[in-house]
Motif scaffolding. Structure first.
Motif, PDB file in Angstrom:
ATOM      1  N   THR A   1       0.831  -1.210   0.000  1.00 54.12           N
ATOM      2  CA  THR A   1       0.000   0.000   0.000  1.00 54.12           C
ATOM      3  C   THR A   1       0.863   1.256   0.000  1.00 54.12           C
ATOM      4  OG1 THR A   1      -1.685  -1.197   1.244  1.00 54.12           O
ATOM      5  CG2 THR A   1      -1.860   1.199   1.201  1.00 54.12           C
ATOM      6  N   PHE A   2       1.885   1.256   0.814  1.00 52.78           N
ATOM      7  CA  PHE A   2       2.790   2.407   0.889  1.00 52.78           C
ATOM      8  C   PHE A   2       3.481   2.654  -0.452  1.00 52.78           C
ATOM      9  CE2 PHE A   2       7.104   3.998   1.634  1.00 52.78           C
ATOM     10  CZ  PHE A   2       6.811   5.209   2.226  1.00 52.78           C
ATOM     11  N   GLU A   3       3.950   1.583  -1.063  1.00 56.55           N
ATOM     12  CA  GLU A   3       4.650   1.723  -2.339  1.00 56.55           C
ATOM     13  C   GLU A   3       3.710   2.223  -3.429  1.00 56.55           C
ATOM     14  OE1 GLU A   3       7.323  -1.008  -5.404  1.00 56.55           O
ATOM     15  OE2 GLU A   3       6.635  -1.812  -3.497  1.00 56.55           O
ATOM     16  N   ASN A   4       2.513   1.696  -3.466  1.00 54.79           N
ATOM     17  CA  ASN A   4       1.550   2.117  -4.490  1.00 54.79           C
ATOM     18  C   ASN A   4       1.147   3.584  -4.314  1.00 54.79           C
ATOM     19  OD1 ASN A   4       1.534  -0.421  -5.663  1.00 54.79           O
ATOM     20  ND2 ASN A   4      -0.154  -1.159  -4.377  1.00 54.79           N
ATOM     21  N   LYS A   5       0.960   3.981  -3.060  1.00 54.29           N
ATOM     22  CA  LYS A   5       0.602   5.376  -2.802  1.00 54.29           C
ATOM     23  C   LYS A   5       1.730   6.323  -3.189  1.00 54.29           C
ATOM     24  CE  LYS A   5      -2.865   4.887   0.832  1.00 54.29           C
ATOM     25  NZ  LYS A   5      -3.220   5.207   2.234  1.00 54.29           N
ATOM     26  N   LEU A   6       2.958   5.903  -2.917  1.00 54.03           N
ATOM     27  CA  LEU A   6       4.107   6.736  -3.263  1.00 54.03           C
ATOM     28  C   LEU A   6       4.233   6.897  -4.776  1.00 54.03           C
ATOM     29  CD1 LEU A   6       6.578   8.248  -2.111  1.00 54.03           C
ATOM     30  CD2 LEU A   6       7.877   6.140  -2.375  1.00 54.03           C
ATOM     31  N   ILE A   7       4.070   5.804  -5.495  1.00 50.66           N
ATOM     32  CA  ILE A   7       4.142   5.861  -6.960  1.00 50.66           C
ATOM     33  C   ILE A   7       3.019   6.733  -7.516  1.00 50.66           C
ATOM     34  CG2 ILE A   7       3.945   4.490  -9.072  1.00 50.66           C
ATOM     35  CD1 ILE A   7       5.285   2.192  -7.514  1.00 50.66           C
ATOM     36  N   GLU A   8       1.832   6.571  -6.967  1.00 53.80           N
ATOM     37  CA  GLU A   8       0.690   7.371  -7.420  1.00 53.80           C
ATOM     38  C   GLU A   8       0.917   8.864  -7.149  1.00 53.80           C
ATOM     39  OE1 GLU A   8      -4.125   7.725  -6.531  1.00 53.80           O
ATOM     40  OE2 GLU A   8      -2.912   6.149  -5.582  1.00 53.80           O
ATOM     41  N   LYS A   9       1.495   9.160  -5.995  1.00 55.55           N
ATOM     42  CA  LYS A   9       1.763  10.553  -5.627  1.00 55.55           C
ATOM     43  C   LYS A   9       2.736  11.207  -6.598  1.00 55.55           C
ATOM     44  CE  LYS A   9       3.754  13.272  -1.838  1.00 55.55           C
ATOM     45  NZ  LYS A   9       4.357  13.201  -0.479  1.00 55.55           N
ATOM     46  N   HIS A  10       3.825  10.512  -6.916  1.00 56.37           N
ATOM     47  CA  HIS A  10       4.833  11.086  -7.802  1.00 56.37           C
ATOM     48  C   HIS A  10       4.347  11.128  -9.252  1.00 56.37           C
ATOM     49  CE1 HIS A  10       8.238  11.706  -5.093  1.00 56.37           C
ATOM     50  NE2 HIS A  10       7.856  10.614  -4.458  1.00 56.37           N
ATOM     51  N   ASP A  11       3.544  10.158  -9.651  1.00 59.08           N
ATOM     52  CA  ASP A  11       2.957  10.216 -10.995  1.00 59.08           C
ATOM     53  C   ASP A  11       2.067  11.448 -11.152  1.00 59.08           C
ATOM     54  OD1 ASP A  11       4.215   7.980 -11.900  1.00 59.08           O
ATOM     55  OD2 ASP A  11       2.581   6.608 -11.417  1.00 59.08           O
ATOM     56  N   LYS A  12       1.340  11.754 -10.086  1.00 58.78           N
ATOM     57  CA  LYS A  12       0.469  12.927 -10.111  1.00 58.78           C
ATOM     58  C   LYS A  12       1.288  14.213 -10.213  1.00 58.78           C
ATOM     59  CE  LYS A  12      -3.398  14.985  -7.587  1.00 58.78           C
ATOM     60  NZ  LYS A  12      -4.242  14.889  -6.364  1.00 58.78           N
ATOM     61  N   LYS A  13       2.400  14.268  -9.470  1.00 50.57           N
ATOM     62  CA  LYS A  13       3.264  15.453  -9.529  1.00 50.57           C
ATOM     63  C   LYS A  13       3.875  15.620 -10.917  1.00 50.57           C
ATOM     64  CE  LYS A  13       4.609  15.814  -4.662  1.00 50.57           C
ATOM     65  NZ  LYS A  13       5.739  15.794  -3.706  1.00 50.57           N
ATOM     66  N   ILE A  14       4.332  14.517 -11.486  1.00 49.98           N
ATOM     67  CA  ILE A  14       4.939  14.576 -12.817  1.00 49.98           C
ATOM     68  C   ILE A  14       3.913  15.021 -13.857  1.00 49.98           C
ATOM     69  CG2 ILE A  14       5.947  13.165 -14.655  1.00 49.98           C
ATOM     70  CD1 ILE A  14       7.278  11.505 -12.405  1.00 49.98           C
TER      71      ILE A  14
END
Length: 241
Positions: A56-69
């Motif tokens: 869950t932590f890894e998926n949220k982190l990836i989703e967060k950075h994808d949104k920023k990019i």
């Protein structure tokens, strides 16, 4: 910016790999402990919450950075898109604050010229160049009556300043204002003075200004006419004291 965000994401993923290795190691140790201490119990679901939290932590982190990019890409596209140019109509008038300057002379001055004068008599334009010879000559003239030692020290300081002087990168007047200032200085029939009260800048005819000075000097109740210049005598008396 995209590259920086991408590097940040890779760094976070690298950290996650280290965390996964540590968690797997802890899983192995705990599984071994449970199986050894409680051999009859089913242990396959004991640490499922750890793996679930990690994913869950890894998926949220990836989703967060994808949104920023994605946001950065959208901003970049908006910045690169041509902006609509605004054109000034011929009927629009540019207003200048010239309330500080009062023109009572016969010479017509434009609003732009009055705006430059409104900067005040204490306003000093940023020099774009420096005349070395003129500066040194003027300093020597002003230090004519000073002792030789002080004069040499002063000229040395001034020479050092001239050598270190560099052309400024920022100016307090643009080229148009500089041109207007030269035009004002070229007008020989006016005098620009500061009013005694109110701090206003007054533009007068030169003849009117001289007439007012003569009128005041001719007032015998205030001034006394002398035959010779008393400056030398006054200096001598002051030096004696």
């Amino acid at each position: 910016m995209y590259k920086i965000r991408n590097n940040t994401l890779q760094h976070k993923q690298k950290q996650l790999r280290y965390i996964n290795i540590e968690i797997n190691t802890q899983n192995s140790i705990l599984n071994h402990y449970f199986k050894t201490s409680q051999p009859t119990r089913q242990h396959q679901d004991d640490l499922r919450w750890i793996n679930k939290f990690n994913e869950t932590f890894e998926n949220k982190l990836i989703e967060k950075h994808d949104k920023k990019i994605k946001t950065l890409k959208e901003n970049q596209v908006q910045e690169q898109s041509p902006k609509p140019q605004t054109t000034k109509t011929m009927n629009s008038k540019i207003t200048y604050d010239t309330s500080n300057a009062i023109n009572i002379s016969k010479i017509h001055l434009s609003q732009e010229q009055l705006k430059v004068i409104s900067k005040g008599l204490k306003f000093v334009p940023t020099p774009r160049s420096i005349n070395t010879i003129t500066t040194v000559v003027n300093c020597e003239k002003s230090l004519f009556s000073t002792p030789k030692l002080i004069k040499s020290a002063a000229i040395s300081e001034i020479s050092t300043f001239i050598q270190k002087w560099r052309k400024p990168t920022k100016f307090n007047m643009n080229k148009e204002e500089t041109k207007l200032l030269k035009e004002i200085k070229s007008i020989q029939d006016i005098v620009i003075i500061q009013a005694d009260k109110g701090g206003k800048i007054v533009i007068m005819n030169k003849n009117d200004y001289f007439n007012k000075i003569e009128e005041k000097l001719n007032d015998v109740n205030v001034y006394e006419q002398v035959k010779n210049d008393p400056t030398t005598i006054i200096k001598t008396e002051i030096n004696k004291k």
